[in-house]
Design a protein around this motif. Sequence first.
Motif, PDB file in Angstrom:
ATOM      1  N   ASN A 154       0.847  -1.196   0.000  1.00  0.00           N
ATOM      2  CA  ASN A 154       0.000   0.000   0.000  1.00  0.00           C
ATOM      3  C   ASN A 154       0.879   1.241   0.000  1.00  0.00           C
ATOM      4  N   ILE A 155       0.421   2.271  -0.673  1.00  0.00           N
ATOM      5  CA  ILE A 155       1.099   3.566  -0.593  1.00  0.00           C
ATOM      6  C   ILE A 155       0.036   4.651  -0.559  1.00  0.00           C
ATOM      7  N   SER A 156       0.220   5.641   0.299  1.00  0.00           N
ATOM      8  CA  SER A 156      -0.716   6.760   0.379  1.00  0.00           C
ATOM      9  C   SER A 156       0.063   8.045   0.606  1.00  0.00           C
ATOM     10  N   ILE A 157      -0.442   9.123   0.026  1.00  0.00           N
ATOM     11  CA  ILE A 157       0.181  10.447   0.143  1.00  0.00           C
ATOM     12  C   ILE A 157      -0.807  11.387   0.822  1.00  0.00           C
ATOM     13  N   ASP A 158      -0.362  12.036   1.865  1.00  0.00           N
ATOM     14  CA  ASP A 158      -1.158  13.074   2.507  1.00  0.00           C
ATOM     15  C   ASP A 158      -0.952  14.368   1.717  1.00  0.00           C
ATOM     16  N   GLU A 159      -1.880  14.636   0.805  1.00  0.00           N
ATOM     17  CA  GLU A 159      -1.706  15.782  -0.089  1.00  0.00           C
ATOM     18  C   GLU A 159      -1.742  17.105   0.657  1.00  0.00           C
ATOM     19  N   THR A 160      -2.368  17.129   1.823  1.00  0.00           N
ATOM     20  CA  THR A 160      -2.423  18.374   2.593  1.00  0.00           C
ATOM     21  C   THR A 160      -1.072  18.716   3.196  1.00  0.00           C
ATOM     22  N   ALA A 161      -0.170  17.706   3.298  1.00  0.00           N
ATOM     23  CA  ALA A 161       1.148  17.936   3.888  1.00  0.00           C
ATOM     24  C   ALA A 161       2.256  17.976   2.848  1.00  0.00           C
ATOM     25  N   ALA A 167       7.398  17.297   6.735  1.00  0.00           N
ATOM     26  CA  ALA A 167       6.342  16.317   6.974  1.00  0.00           C
ATOM     27  C   ALA A 167       6.696  14.949   6.391  1.00  0.00           C
ATOM     28  N   TYR A 168       6.309  13.913   7.128  1.00  0.00           N
ATOM     29  CA  TYR A 168       6.376  12.547   6.602  1.00  0.00           C
ATOM     30  C   TYR A 168       5.055  12.303   5.878  1.00  0.00           C
ATOM     31  N   ALA A 169       4.993  12.791   4.646  1.00  0.00           N
ATOM     32  CA  ALA A 169       3.717  12.892   3.929  1.00  0.00           C
ATOM     33  C   ALA A 169       3.321  11.612   3.210  1.00  0.00           C
ATOM     34  N   VAL A 170       4.167  10.594   3.219  1.00  0.00           N
ATOM     35  CA  VAL A 170       3.882   9.359   2.488  1.00  0.00           C
ATOM     36  C   VAL A 170       3.934   8.177   3.458  1.00  0.00           C
ATOM     37  N   GLU A 171       2.969   7.274   3.334  1.00  0.00           N
ATOM     38  CA  GLU A 171       2.969   6.046   4.116  1.00  0.00           C
ATOM     39  C   GLU A 171       3.005   4.848   3.171  1.00  0.00           C
ATOM     40  N   VAL A 172       3.851   3.881   3.490  1.00  0.00           N
ATOM     41  CA  VAL A 172       3.948   2.671   2.678  1.00  0.00           C
ATOM     42  C   VAL A 172       3.823   1.458   3.603  1.00  0.00           C
ATOM     43  N   LEU A 173       2.863   0.594   3.273  1.00  0.00           N
ATOM     44  CA  LEU A 173       2.722  -0.667   3.989  1.00  0.00           C
ATOM     45  C   LEU A 173       3.574  -1.711   3.285  1.00  0.00           C
ATOM     46  N   VAL A 174       4.438  -2.388   4.032  1.00  0.00           N
ATOM     47  CA  VAL A 174       5.306  -3.409   3.450  1.00  0.00           C
ATOM     48  C   VAL A 174       5.136  -4.710   4.226  1.00  0.00           C
ATOM     49  N   THR A 223       0.600  -9.920  12.140  1.00  0.00           N
ATOM     50  CA  THR A 223       0.991  -8.518  12.047  1.00  0.00           C
ATOM     51  C   THR A 223       2.488  -8.312  12.212  1.00  0.00           C
ATOM     52  N   GLU A 224       3.186  -9.294  12.734  1.00  0.00           N
ATOM     53  CA  GLU A 224       4.634  -9.161  12.882  1.00  0.00           C
ATOM     54  C   GLU A 224       5.335  -9.078  11.527  1.00  0.00           C
ATOM     55  N   ASP A 225       4.699  -9.544  10.484  1.00  0.00           N
ATOM     56  CA  ASP A 225       5.313  -9.536   9.150  1.00  0.00           C
ATOM     57  C   ASP A 225       5.094  -8.215   8.423  1.00  0.00           C
ATOM     58  N   TYR A 226       4.288  -7.314   9.013  1.00  0.00           N
ATOM     59  CA  TYR A 226       3.923  -6.083   8.317  1.00  0.00           C
ATOM     60  C   TYR A 226       4.512  -4.871   9.027  1.00  0.00           C
ATOM     61  N   GLU A 227       4.663  -3.811   8.248  1.00  0.00           N
ATOM     62  CA  GLU A 227       5.192  -2.560   8.806  1.00  0.00           C
ATOM     63  C   GLU A 227       4.671  -1.400   7.977  1.00  0.00           C
ATOM     64  N   VAL A 228       4.324  -0.321   8.634  1.00  0.00           N
ATOM     65  CA  VAL A 228       3.973   0.922   7.946  1.00  0.00           C
ATOM     66  C   VAL A 228       5.156   1.869   8.083  1.00  0.00           C
ATOM     67  N   ILE A 229       5.744   2.234   6.951  1.00  0.00           N
ATOM     68  CA  ILE A 229       6.899   3.131   6.934  1.00  0.00           C
ATOM     69  C   ILE A 229       6.414   4.531   6.569  1.00  0.00           C
ATOM     70  N   HIS A 230       6.629   5.473   7.466  1.00  0.00           N
ATOM     71  CA  HIS A 230       6.266   6.876   7.221  1.00  0.00           C
ATOM     72  C   HIS A 230       7.488   7.561   6.604  1.00  0.00           C
ATOM     73  N   CYS A 231       7.304   8.145   5.438  1.00  0.00           N
ATOM     74  CA  CYS A 231       8.438   8.682   4.660  1.00  0.00           C
ATOM     75  C   CYS A 231       8.176  10.125   4.264  1.00  0.00           C
ATOM     76  N   LYS A 232       9.259  10.847   4.120  1.00  0.00           N
ATOM     77  CA  LYS A 232       9.148  12.154   3.478  1.00  0.00           C
ATOM     78  C   LYS A 232       9.057  11.983   1.966  1.00  0.00           C
TER      79      LYS A 232
END
Length: 725
Positions: A154-161, A167-174, A223-232
């Motif tokens: 998954n990837i999502s961008i906080d367009e407001t930021a 800001a860590y405006a992008v989140e990626v689920l890996v 859930t131990e296999d997953y991680e949400v990485i907050h990125c600039k």
Amino acid sequence: MTAPTNPKIKHSNTDVLIIGAGPSGLMAATWLARAGVPFRIIDKRSNEIFSGQADGLQCRSLEVLKSFSGSTFDMTALDSAWKMGNHMIEMCFWSPDENGQLVRSGRIPDTIPGISRFQQVVIHQGYIEKWFEESIKHFSGNEVHVERPYLPLNISIDETAAEDQDAYAVEVLVKDLSKDNLSQPEQFSAKVANGLYRQFEGDQEKFYANLSADLENDPNANTEDYEVIHCKYVLGSDGAHSWVRKQLGIDMDGETTDFVWGVLDMVPITDFPDIRNRCGIHSKDSGSVMVIPRENDLVRFYIQLKEVDRDPATKTDKAEYTGNVNDKKASTKGRIDRSKITPELILKNAQEIMKPFKLEMTDLHWFTGYQIGQRVSPRFDKLSRVFISGDACHTHSPKAGQGMNVSMMDTFNLGFKLALVCKGLAKLDILKTYESERLGVARDLIAFDHKLSRMFSGKPMIPNSKTLEEGVDMDEFHKAFLKGNEFASGTIVDYADSILVDKSNTEEPDSDGRAFSYFASKVPVGRRLQTNLILAQADGRPYHIVDRLLSDGRFRVLIFPGDVKAHPENLETLNKFDAYLQAKDHFSKKYTPVNALDNSVIDVITIHATNRHDVEIFDFPEFTRPVDFKGRRDYWRLYSGVGPTYHEGDVDAYEAYGIDKKKGAIIIVRPDGYVSKVTEYNLGGLDEVGNYFERFMIPQEGKVLPKRSIDVDDTDRFTKPLLAV
């Protein structure tokens, strides 16, 4: 798509997440490690060295690898590739004579003489990736390595930021795939390593479809296999079927054709006389071969396949793709059936093409098959937060030797920009120049490959033939290849006027599109600074000037004050520069954090035109020979550009760059070695330099670094990050 909010899932922050650890991703990682920027790099492959794929390093790529190497350390990739790789010296052409017999029809140098101090070398891509990884560990102090096998879901961008630089405006689920045993690359039922699975869209989706679990609704998900990485920022360097590109909703424009080629990496048993030269071979009726001699005894053969079974499900009545290049016959036969491509089939076609010469193979290392196509993405980023590079944004045939090279140059362009923004030194605006600069290169590449691949795949014209049958004119093919070598070298990339390139002082472009300044009439603005020897004032050692301009994230201001002995007024001007450069409101101090090393953002280097025996180092102002917080003098900011050497002949960088020894000049060079601006040598010119940096740099008076202790042991300072430290 919004990343899951399951509280059991691990969350983490990083400035940059790189998805894909091929050469393009690894080049970006090398930049960030060298500049001291927090980042992570993930790849879904579990194996670090992958057989086959790209194998050629062009001149500019070797120059770039060298630029990561300093006097006290060497980037592993440059030293090893230059020593281990097969050096490509000559290109031979073979085509039918009047009787249809295969004969040598021409020879040219494989690399244009004088275009670079390096020539093209050929080496297994697996080695290159390994050397990159070693260098990344070295530059990051062993803190960063490629994380395998990780799959982005998954990837999502906080367009407001998006406009908030911090800001860590992008989140990626890996997902960590190490427990799934699903990360080994397919070999498509073959006993020999091959790249067939890589050539076809849809494989990734089929292969990993079962991994996209809905973590919100599946109570059994681990859930131990997953991680949400907050990125600039996120960089998608994940190949031709890029997951990142698809998440951004970016399509590829272009086409595929009916030309099908096979590739063999093997040791040939042959009586063909040019087997250790690069060769372009056109047969009368059986197709074409390109020969690429590699390291050790290996040779790579690109072999045109006359007939290959197609997958009936993919047959169409019209072209699948439309775009900048149009081919009405594209895709009418459908996609090739991979299961029917074997090393034996490929070799059989090669044997027919190379008759009357004999060809057998032993020690087969790798093979693949592909349909020629050229495609380019119309966009390279979204909101200057998520970027794509390399094959993710341009694909083409491999015979031009451009895939790995252009892909690495994409991220060589982007890497320093990300570093400057992540460190708060430059505005977000500079990130917009990535697409504007590299999209033009990608389109030029597609046009070049379109012409070359069709001439290579076409039937040759027979000399003095009385038939009216059309074919490829071999003289035109030779000329196209010779002209293409200049482009392929990577040395003539020319970036247009932008926030980072100022061509305001240049004259009308010449016939090659180069923009020169009156003050340095042989230095094209927007192109890489070509190297020349200069002499250290302190000890007389000759240096290539670009070896003084390391890829570490810093800008360089090169001051050419002319001959200060013959023109004493030039030395007086240089003395006036000293007060200017020491002032807090001028560029040298203004954009450098308080307590940081004075040249850790903008490195000012002086290159005079006086014989170094006629002047002393202490004749020059303090900024050309400064001391640091321990009183250690920096002797490597003052050079002579003119004079004799003991072992390497006479040096005259002024003549090479077209700089008058009385008038002088000032040249700004970007962190990637491209010339940003040329201006005159006086206080007005120095003001212009300040105006250039004011366009995109952020004043640093509010950023205060800890003061250094005089007792600190910093003997490793040359190999640690140098940007804003």
